[in-house]
Scaffold this motif. Structure first.
Motif, PDB file in Angstrom:
ATOM      1  N   ARG A 167      50.458  36.746  42.467  1.00 23.32           N
ATOM      2  CA  ARG A 167      50.506  35.657  43.441  1.00 23.32           C
ATOM      3  C   ARG A 167      50.183  36.162  44.845  1.00 23.32           C
ATOM      4  O   ARG A 167      49.449  35.519  45.602  1.00 23.32           O
ATOM      5  N   SER A 189      46.411  37.080  45.072  1.00 24.47           N
ATOM      6  CA  SER A 189      45.538  35.903  45.175  1.00 24.47           C
ATOM      7  C   SER A 189      45.629  35.229  46.537  1.00 24.47           C
ATOM      8  O   SER A 189      44.699  34.540  46.961  1.00 24.47           O
ATOM      9  N   SER A 190      46.738  35.441  47.246  1.00 31.50           N
ATOM     10  CA  SER A 190      46.891  34.821  48.569  1.00 31.50           C
ATOM     11  C   SER A 190      45.960  35.445  49.603  1.00 31.50           C
ATOM     12  O   SER A 190      45.560  34.790  50.568  1.00 31.50           O
ATOM     13  N   GLU A 224      51.989  36.929  53.510  1.00 30.14           N
ATOM     14  CA  GLU A 224      52.642  36.617  52.235  1.00 30.14           C
ATOM     15  C   GLU A 224      53.418  37.826  51.730  1.00 30.14           C
ATOM     16  O   GLU A 224      54.549  37.694  51.251  1.00 30.14           O
TER      17      GLU A 224
END
Length: 339
Positions: free
Chosen positions: A280, A283-284, A289
Motif C-alpha cells: 500500500r 503504490s502511494s 504515507e
C-alpha cells in the motif's frame, strides 16, 4: 614550417610541467609540435605556434572499508571530515598529484555514520606502477585506523566506480535484547522491543522486484531528479542469536531508501502494523504515507557490504601490475647456537 616529433618514456618526476596539463596520463606519450617563424632557423628564436598532446590516464580501482562513526559520510567536504576527503589527502601525498587531477569517485555516497566493508572507488594518474604493494602499504600507513584500503587493482578505461555499478549489497544490524552489547553499539541499532522476525521476513518479500520507491526516498540535494524505479533482487532477515541482520541487494537505491525500508520493518516486527502495509505504501509513491508509520532508521546500523560490476568492467588491462591485497610481513628466525 618544420614538423618535429618527440617520443618520451619518462616518470612523472621527470616531467613536472606535463603533470599540470589536464588529461595527461601515461609515461609514454607523443608530442607533435608545429614550429614556425624564427630568425634564420636558430633554435633560440623559434616560435611555437601550436602543440598537440594526446595521452590517456591510468585508472586504478580501490576497495575501501571504514568505520563511519566519526565521519560525515563519503562525499567530499572539508569540515567536518568525510571519507573521500581523508582518502584524497592520502592519495595526494602518495602520488604527488593535486586533488583535482586524481578524479576520485566513489560507488556509493554513504551518509554520516554509515559504515562500509566494500566501498569501491577509482582514481587516475598520469603514470603507471610496476607494483601496487608499496602504494597500498603507503596509503594504509597514512590513513587513520578506521579507514583501510583492502584492495588496489588496475582498471580498464571503461570502468567507472559509480556509473558501472550493476548492484549493491547492504546490511542493517539490529541488536534485539534488553541489554545492548557494548561491542555492537557502533554497528547495530538497539531494539529493546522483542521483534517478530517472521513477520519482518514476510514483509521484506514485498520489496523484492522492480518497484517505484518514491515513498521510501528522502529528498537529496545531490539527486534532484533520480529514477525512483529500482530492482530489489533479494531482502533477507537473518537471525543470529540476539542479532538480526537484514541483507538487501538491489540494482541501486534512492537517498535513504534502505534506512526507510528498515524503519518500516521495525514497526512490523514490533507488531504495530501488518506486513501487507508495504504494498500500500509502495503504490502511494508518497513519502508522507510512510512517515505516518515510521521515520528513518539510525545510520550506524547500516553497512555497504559489496558493490557488483559486470565482468567486462572488472577485467584487468594489458601491461598492468598485479592486484594488491596488501603486503604480509615475515619475521626472520634467529639462529640459536647449539650448546
Amino acid at each position: 614550417m618544420r614538423s618535429y616529433y618527440c617520443g618520451y618514456a619518462a616518470s612523472s618526476a621527470a616531467l613536472p610541467s606535463l603533470l599540470n596539463l589536464k588529461n595527461v596520463s601515461p609515461p609514454f606519450f607523443n608530442i607533435s609540435l608545429n614550429l614556425g617563424g624564427g630568425n634564420g632557423g636558430e633554435e633560440e628564436d623559434r616560435s611555437y605556434q601550436s602543440a598537440k598532446l594526446t595521452v590517456p590516464d591510468y585508472k586504478w580501482r580501490l576497495v575501501i572499508a571504514y568505520d563511519g562513526t566519526r565521519f560525515s559520510g563519503w562525499q567530499y567536504q572539508v569540515s567536518p571530515p568525510t571519507i573521500q576527503c581523508i582518502v584524497e589527502e592520502a592519495l595526494t601525498r602518495v602520488t604527488k598529484l593535486e586533488r583535482k587531477d586524481l578524479h576520485l569517485v566513489g560507488a556509493s555516497r554513504t551518509d554520516a555514520g554509515v559504515h562500509a566493508w566494500g566501498q569501491v572507488a577509482h582514481f587516475v594518474t598520469p603514470f603507471n606502477y610496476d607494483r601496487l604493494e608499496s602504494i597500498h602499504a603507503a596509503l594504509n600507513g597514512l590513513l587513520p585506523s578506521d579507514i583501510r584500503v583492502r584492495q588496489i587493482s588496475p582498471a580498464v578505461p571503461e570502468f567507472h566506480a559509480r556509473f558501472s555499478v550493476k548492484g549493491k549489497i547492504y546490511h542493517y544490524k539490529i541488536y534485539n535484547d534488553s541489554t545492548m552489547d557494548p561491542f555492537q553499539r557502533h554497528f547495530a541499532y538497539h531494539s529493546i522491543y522483542k521483534l517478530n522476525a517472521a513477520l519482518m521476513r514476510e514483509a521484506a518479500k514485498h520489496f523484492v522486484g522492480k518497484h517505484d520507491f518514491s515513498a521510501f526516498a528522502n529528498t537529496s540535494r545531490n539527486d534532484r531528479t533520480p529514477n525512483p524505479v529500482k530492482n530489489i533482487f533479494h531482502f533477507d532477515v537473518n537471525e543470529m542469536g540476539p542479532l538480526l541482520q537484514l541483507e538487501v541487494e538491489g540494482s541501486g537505491f534512492l537517498y535513504r531508501q534502505v534506512r526507510n525500508m528498515v524503519a518500516l520493518l521495525l514497526q512490523i516486527g514490533r507488531e504495530a502494523i501488518p506486513p501487507d502495509i508495504v504494498p500500500r505504501i509502495l503504490s502511494s509513491r508518497d513519502r508522507k504515507e510512510l512517515a505516518t508509520y515510521a521515520l528513518s532508521a539510525p545510520p550506524h546500523g547500516l553497512s555497504l557490504v559489496a558493490v557488483k560490476y559486470n565482468e567486462e568492467h572488472l577485467r584487468l588491462p594489458t601491461n598492468c601490475p598485479a592486484t594488491s591485497f596488501g603486503r604480509h610481513h615475515s619475521i626472520t628466525k634467529c639462529k640459536v647456537p647449539c650448546l
